[in-house]
Design a protein around this motif. Structure first.
Motif, mmCIF file in Angstrom:
data_model
loop_
_atom_site.group_PDB
_atom_site.id
_atom_site.type_symbol
_atom_site.label_atom_id
_atom_site.label_comp_id
_atom_site.label_asym_id
_atom_site.label_seq_id
_atom_site.Cartn_x
_atom_site.Cartn_y
_atom_site.Cartn_z
ATOM 1 N N ILE A 92 0.677 -1.132 -0.036
ATOM 2 C CA ILE A 92 0.113 -0.033 -0.165
ATOM 3 C C ILE A 92 0.959 1.231 0.125
ATOM 4 C CG2 ILE A 92 -1.762 1.312 1.585
ATOM 5 C CD1 ILE A 92 -3.204 -1.433 2.201
ATOM 6 N N HIS A 93 1.788 1.285 0.835
ATOM 7 C CA HIS A 93 2.626 2.386 0.813
ATOM 8 C C HIS A 93 3.435 2.545 -0.333
ATOM 9 C CE1 HIS A 93 1.896 3.454 4.967
ATOM 10 N NE2 HIS A 93 2.530 2.406 5.446
ATOM 11 N N GLU A 94 4.040 1.395 -0.964
ATOM 12 C CA GLU A 94 4.595 1.467 -2.342
ATOM 13 C C GLU A 94 3.709 2.169 -3.319
ATOM 14 O OE1 GLU A 94 7.663 1.602 -5.064
ATOM 15 O OE2 GLU A 94 7.971 0.882 -3.011
ATOM 16 N N ARG A 95 2.426 1.691 -3.346
ATOM 17 C CA ARG A 95 1.514 1.940 -4.498
ATOM 18 C C ARG A 95 1.170 3.430 -4.178
ATOM 19 N NH1 ARG A 95 -0.431 1.843 -9.149
ATOM 20 N NH2 ARG A 95 -2.714 2.537 -9.093
ATOM 21 N N GLU A 96 1.215 4.094 -2.798
ATOM 22 C CA GLU A 96 1.004 5.449 -2.365
ATOM 23 C C GLU A 96 2.198 6.251 -3.114
ATOM 24 O OE1 GLU A 96 0.788 6.012 1.847
ATOM 25 O OE2 GLU A 96 -1.491 5.429 1.558
ATOM 26 N N ARG A 97 3.204 5.684 -2.892
ATOM 27 C CA ARG A 97 4.581 6.369 -3.397
ATOM 28 C C ARG A 97 4.699 6.346 -4.976
ATOM 29 N NH1 ARG A 97 7.011 3.980 1.024
ATOM 30 N NH2 ARG A 97 7.704 2.228 -0.253
ATOM 31 N N SER A 98 4.113 5.219 -5.554
ATOM 32 C CA SER A 98 4.153 4.968 -6.941
ATOM 33 C C SER A 98 3.218 6.434 -7.694
ATOM 34 C CB SER A 98 3.749 3.555 -7.441
ATOM 35 O OG SER A 98 3.357 3.755 -8.741
ATOM 36 N N ILE A 99 1.954 6.358 -6.813
ATOM 37 C CA ILE A 99 0.810 7.191 -7.152
ATOM 38 C C ILE A 99 1.339 8.692 -6.985
ATOM 39 C CG2 ILE A 99 -1.627 8.153 -6.640
ATOM 40 C CD1 ILE A 99 -2.351 5.449 -5.914
#
Length: 169
Positions: free
Chosen positions: A42-49
């Motif tokens: 989720i954090h990786e996805r947030e950073r990616s977004i």
């Protein structure tokens, strides 16, 4: 009924105990094994977004910069085109004016040359006419004088008239 309720309650308490224990074990296992990867994802996805949004914002800013730069280049190209067209028109007008002036000067020279040539031919023709008139006059005078000098009395009278004219002057 009390026994039933007590039996159920004892039965339920055991079930609640084992269910709670199973839930806690499952919760600890999930926390240990699943929550970290899920939260990491989720954090990786947030950073990616966030990175994609920042890249999109940068791309938008770059597009705005390129658009304004392109507009400036177009404006500059239009101004340069207008300047080139203006210079070409001025050059065309200058060339036409020079050609007109040159043609007028050349025409004036040709007219002057023609006038000089006509004047020369006129003078030559007049000289020729004068020469012919003088030749004819001399021939006529010669013929008249021959006839008059055939008679010696007329010769003496002419000489005395000429002498009288010379003495008077």
């Amino acid at each position: 009924m009390d026994k039933l309720f007590e039996g159920l309650l004892n039965h339920h308490i055991g079930f609640v105990f084992w269910a709670t224990l199973a839930f806690l074990i499952l919760f600890l296992l999930l926390k240990k094994l699943a929550w970290k990867p899920i939260l990491g994802a989720i954090h990786e996805r947030e950073r990616s977004i966030e990175s994609a949004l920042a890249s999109a914002e940068n791309a938008k800013a770059e597009m705005a910069r390129l658009t304004s730069q392109n507009e400036a280049l177009l404006k500059e190209a239009r101004a340069e085109r207008d300047l080139i067209l203006k210079e070409a028109k001025e050059l065309k007008d200058k060339m036409i004016a020079e050609a007109r002036t040159s043609a007028q000067a050349e025409g004036s020279k040709m007219i002057e040359k023609a006038k000089v040539e006509i004047e020369g031919q006129k003078n030559a023709a007049l000289a020729e006419v004068k020469n012919q008139v003088s030749s004819l006059s001399i021939e006529i005078a010669e013929k008249i004088l021959r006839r008059q000098f055939e008679d010696s009395g007329k010769q003496d009278a002419l000489v005395s008239d000429l002498l009288k004219d010379v003495k008077l002057n």
